[in-house]
Motif scaffolding. Sequence first.
Motif, PDB file in Angstrom:
ATOM      1  N   GLU A 186       0.829  -1.200   0.000  1.00  0.00           N
ATOM      2  CA  GLU A 186       0.000   0.000   0.000  1.00  0.00           C
ATOM      3  C   GLU A 186       0.872   1.261   0.000  1.00  0.00           C
ATOM      4  N   VAL A 187       0.618   2.093  -0.995  1.00  0.00           N
ATOM      5  CA  VAL A 187       1.407   3.293  -1.266  1.00  0.00           C
ATOM      6  C   VAL A 187       0.529   4.519  -1.041  1.00  0.00           C
ATOM      7  N   PHE A 188       1.142   5.629  -0.638  1.00  0.00           N
ATOM      8  CA  PHE A 188       0.378   6.868  -0.609  1.00  0.00           C
ATOM      9  C   PHE A 188       1.091   7.968  -1.388  1.00  0.00           C
ATOM     10  N   VAL A 189       0.272   8.872  -1.921  1.00  0.00           N
ATOM     11  CA  VAL A 189       0.743  10.083  -2.601  1.00  0.00           C
ATOM     12  C   VAL A 189       0.296  11.276  -1.767  1.00  0.00           C
ATOM     13  N   VAL A 190       1.203  12.184  -1.484  1.00  0.00           N
ATOM     14  CA  VAL A 190       0.846  13.398  -0.748  1.00  0.00           C
ATOM     15  C   VAL A 190       0.037  14.311  -1.673  1.00  0.00           C
ATOM     16  N   MET A 191      -1.132  14.746  -1.206  1.00  0.00           N
ATOM     17  CA  MET A 191      -2.033  15.538  -2.043  1.00  0.00           C
ATOM     18  C   MET A 191      -1.486  16.946  -2.309  1.00  0.00           C
ATOM     19  N   PRO A 192      -1.867  17.525  -3.445  1.00  0.00           N
ATOM     20  CA  PRO A 192      -1.320  18.834  -3.834  1.00  0.00           C
ATOM     21  C   PRO A 192      -1.585  19.958  -2.842  1.00  0.00           C
ATOM     22  N   ASP A 193      -2.706  19.900  -2.121  1.00  0.00           N
ATOM     23  CA  ASP A 193      -3.072  21.004  -1.227  1.00  0.00           C
ATOM     24  C   ASP A 193      -2.723  20.717   0.230  1.00  0.00           C
ATOM     25  N   THR A 194      -1.768  19.839   0.460  1.00  0.00           N
ATOM     26  CA  THR A 194      -1.405  19.471   1.828  1.00  0.00           C
ATOM     27  C   THR A 194      -0.669  20.623   2.532  1.00  0.00           C
ATOM     28  N   PRO A 195      -1.119  21.042   3.722  1.00  0.00           N
ATOM     29  CA  PRO A 195      -0.470  22.160   4.433  1.00  0.00           C
ATOM     30  C   PRO A 195       0.905  21.785   4.967  1.00  0.00           C
ATOM     31  N   LEU A 196       1.701  22.803   5.251  1.00  0.00           N
ATOM     32  CA  LEU A 196       3.082  22.592   5.689  1.00  0.00           C
ATOM     33  C   LEU A 196       3.168  21.767   6.968  1.00  0.00           C
ATOM     34  N   GLU A 197       2.242  22.005   7.910  1.00  0.00           N
ATOM     35  CA  GLU A 197       2.324  21.261   9.173  1.00  0.00           C
ATOM     36  C   GLU A 197       2.095  19.776   8.971  1.00  0.00           C
ATOM     37  N   GLN A 198       1.264  19.418   7.984  1.00  0.00           N
ATOM     38  CA  GLN A 198       1.047  18.002   7.693  1.00  0.00           C
ATOM     39  C   GLN A 198       2.247  17.414   6.955  1.00  0.00           C
ATOM     40  N   LEU A 199       2.847  18.186   6.061  1.00  0.00           N
ATOM     41  CA  LEU A 199       4.042  17.717   5.359  1.00  0.00           C
ATOM     42  C   LEU A 199       5.145  17.357   6.345  1.00  0.00           C
ATOM     43  N   ALA A 200       5.290  18.165   7.382  1.00  0.00           N
ATOM     44  CA  ALA A 200       6.323  17.903   8.384  1.00  0.00           C
ATOM     45  C   ALA A 200       6.035  16.646   9.186  1.00  0.00           C
ATOM     46  N   TYR A 201       4.778  16.254   9.237  1.00  0.00           N
ATOM     47  CA  TYR A 201       4.380  15.071  10.019  1.00  0.00           C
ATOM     48  C   TYR A 201       4.782  13.776   9.318  1.00  0.00           C
ATOM     49  N   PHE A 202       4.688  13.757   7.979  1.00  0.00           N
ATOM     50  CA  PHE A 202       5.039  12.541   7.240  1.00  0.00           C
ATOM     51  C   PHE A 202       6.477  12.136   7.534  1.00  0.00           C
ATOM     52  N   GLY A 203       6.664  10.869   7.860  1.00  0.00           N
ATOM     53  CA  GLY A 203       7.990  10.339   8.110  1.00  0.00           C
ATOM     54  C   GLY A 203       8.568  10.677   9.465  1.00  0.00           C
ATOM     55  N   ASP A 204       7.953  11.632  10.165  1.00  0.00           N
ATOM     56  CA  ASP A 204       8.446  12.029  11.485  1.00  0.00           C
ATOM     57  C   ASP A 204       7.892  11.100  12.557  1.00  0.00           C
ATOM     58  N   GLU A 205       6.569  10.997  12.602  1.00  0.00           N
ATOM     59  CA  GLU A 205       5.930  10.110  13.567  1.00  0.00           C
ATOM     60  C   GLU A 205       6.075   8.642  13.164  1.00  0.00           C
ATOM     61  N   ASN A 206       6.132   8.378  11.856  1.00  0.00           N
ATOM     62  CA  ASN A 206       6.225   7.008  11.333  1.00  0.00           C
ATOM     63  C   ASN A 206       7.511   6.873  10.521  1.00  0.00           C
ATOM     64  N   PRO A 207       8.606   6.431  11.136  1.00  0.00           N
ATOM     65  CA  PRO A 207       9.913   6.429  10.468  1.00  0.00           C
ATOM     66  C   PRO A 207       9.993   5.512   9.252  1.00  0.00           C
ATOM     67  N   TRP A 208       9.034   4.581   9.095  1.00  0.00           N
ATOM     68  CA  TRP A 208       9.048   3.706   7.908  1.00  0.00           C
ATOM     69  C   TRP A 208       8.546   4.448   6.673  1.00  0.00           C
ATOM     70  N   GLU A 209       8.003   5.649   6.846  1.00  0.00           N
ATOM     71  CA  GLU A 209       7.545   6.442   5.718  1.00  0.00           C
ATOM     72  C   GLU A 209       8.735   7.194   5.125  1.00  0.00           C
ATOM     73  N   THR A 210       9.326   6.634   4.095  1.00  0.00           N
ATOM     74  CA  THR A 210      10.451   7.258   3.410  1.00  0.00           C
ATOM     75  C   THR A 210      10.093   7.417   1.939  1.00  0.00           C
ATOM     76  N   PRO A 211      10.220   8.605   1.363  1.00  0.00           N
ATOM     77  CA  PRO A 211       9.840   8.806  -0.038  1.00  0.00           C
ATOM     78  C   PRO A 211      10.693   7.957  -0.978  1.00  0.00           C
ATOM     79  N   PHE A 212      10.051   7.334  -1.959  1.00  0.00           N
ATOM     80  CA  PHE A 212      10.799   6.595  -2.982  1.00  0.00           C
ATOM     81  C   PHE A 212      10.682   7.265  -4.351  1.00  0.00           C
ATOM     82  N   GLY A 213       9.962   8.381  -4.427  1.00  0.00           N
ATOM     83  CA  GLY A 213       9.797   9.075  -5.690  1.00  0.00           C
ATOM     84  C   GLY A 213       8.736  10.157  -5.568  1.00  0.00           C
ATOM     85  N   PHE A 214       8.362  10.713  -6.706  1.00  0.00           N
ATOM     86  CA  PHE A 214       7.381  11.798  -6.673  1.00  0.00           C
ATOM     87  C   PHE A 214       6.611  11.846  -7.983  1.00  0.00           C
ATOM     88  N   VAL A 215       5.388  12.345  -7.884  1.00  0.00           N
ATOM     89  CA  VAL A 215       4.575  12.621  -9.065  1.00  0.00           C
ATOM     90  C   VAL A 215       5.102  13.904  -9.698  1.00  0.00           C
TER      91      VAL A 215
END
Length: 274
Positions: free
Chosen positions: A152-181
């Motif tokens: 299961e993969v997720f894509v960060v949505m275009p309108d995601t606020p900065l505070e949510q962007l900072a949350y990705f990968g911080d609370e869940n260390p297994w969330e590491t980007p492997f690429g981008f749209v």
Amino acid sequence: MFWIDDEEHLVAQMEPYEHMEVDTEEGHSFYYILKGNRYEVEVTEDTEVHVMGTDTVKVVCSTSTGDMHISVKPHWSPFGAARFLQLIEMDITMDLNRVVKGFLTQFGISSDFDLRTEYRESTIRDDEDFGIEFHPGFMSFAGSGENSRTAEVFVVMPDTPLEQLAYFGDENPWETPFGFVEPESLETVGTWYEYGDMPPWGKGPDPQKIYESDGYEYLKEEFPEMSYIDKCNIVAWINEDEPGEVAPDGEDEVDEPGEKSEDGDDDEEEEEEL
């Protein structure tokens, strides 16, 4: 894969996207053949990872609302990138089952019951955090704990606020980007039909029900407007130190994309081969 000594020694033959461990030592050299190209590597540390392949893999996915162009960066998240490429080569339909504006879209549960059952239990180990920050359009595997990533993969949505962007990968260390749209495809991402978050946080599709034998019938009956990924294709393998070169999957040359600052100088010390 061959060691380079006074003569060449065949070490192993690997299937695409597999990983393996080999005993070696600093200063040892080896080479491997991938997509018809020869790559030479010298071991610089006693324990090191070598990502075997190119710097960027270009992928195009056809979705219900248009094509999505993706740049996969194997050096950002070697195990995650390999699993994603492995999954898309299976030529399967995937539901965009968790679309939440200002947050993420999650997908990866196959339309094929046998495959989604198999990969539900097929975990990959966590990747090292190389400090790649999340931005809109960035892609990562979801998980539920250490070494829990499956399909299961997720894509960060275009309108995601900065505070949510900072949350990705911080609370869940297994969330590491492997690429981008790619930026030109973010509009497509923003047009996927939104049923909202999964239970208990919302009234969107329940992933547990999707994994059942009649999971896709459940989606068609209760979420008829859902968007899907119909097919993904690898269209180019690019070496960024050789602008314009494409590994022989395709025949046309592709220009080197603009380098992202997040890629930085990530010549990381690592410990496995992919």
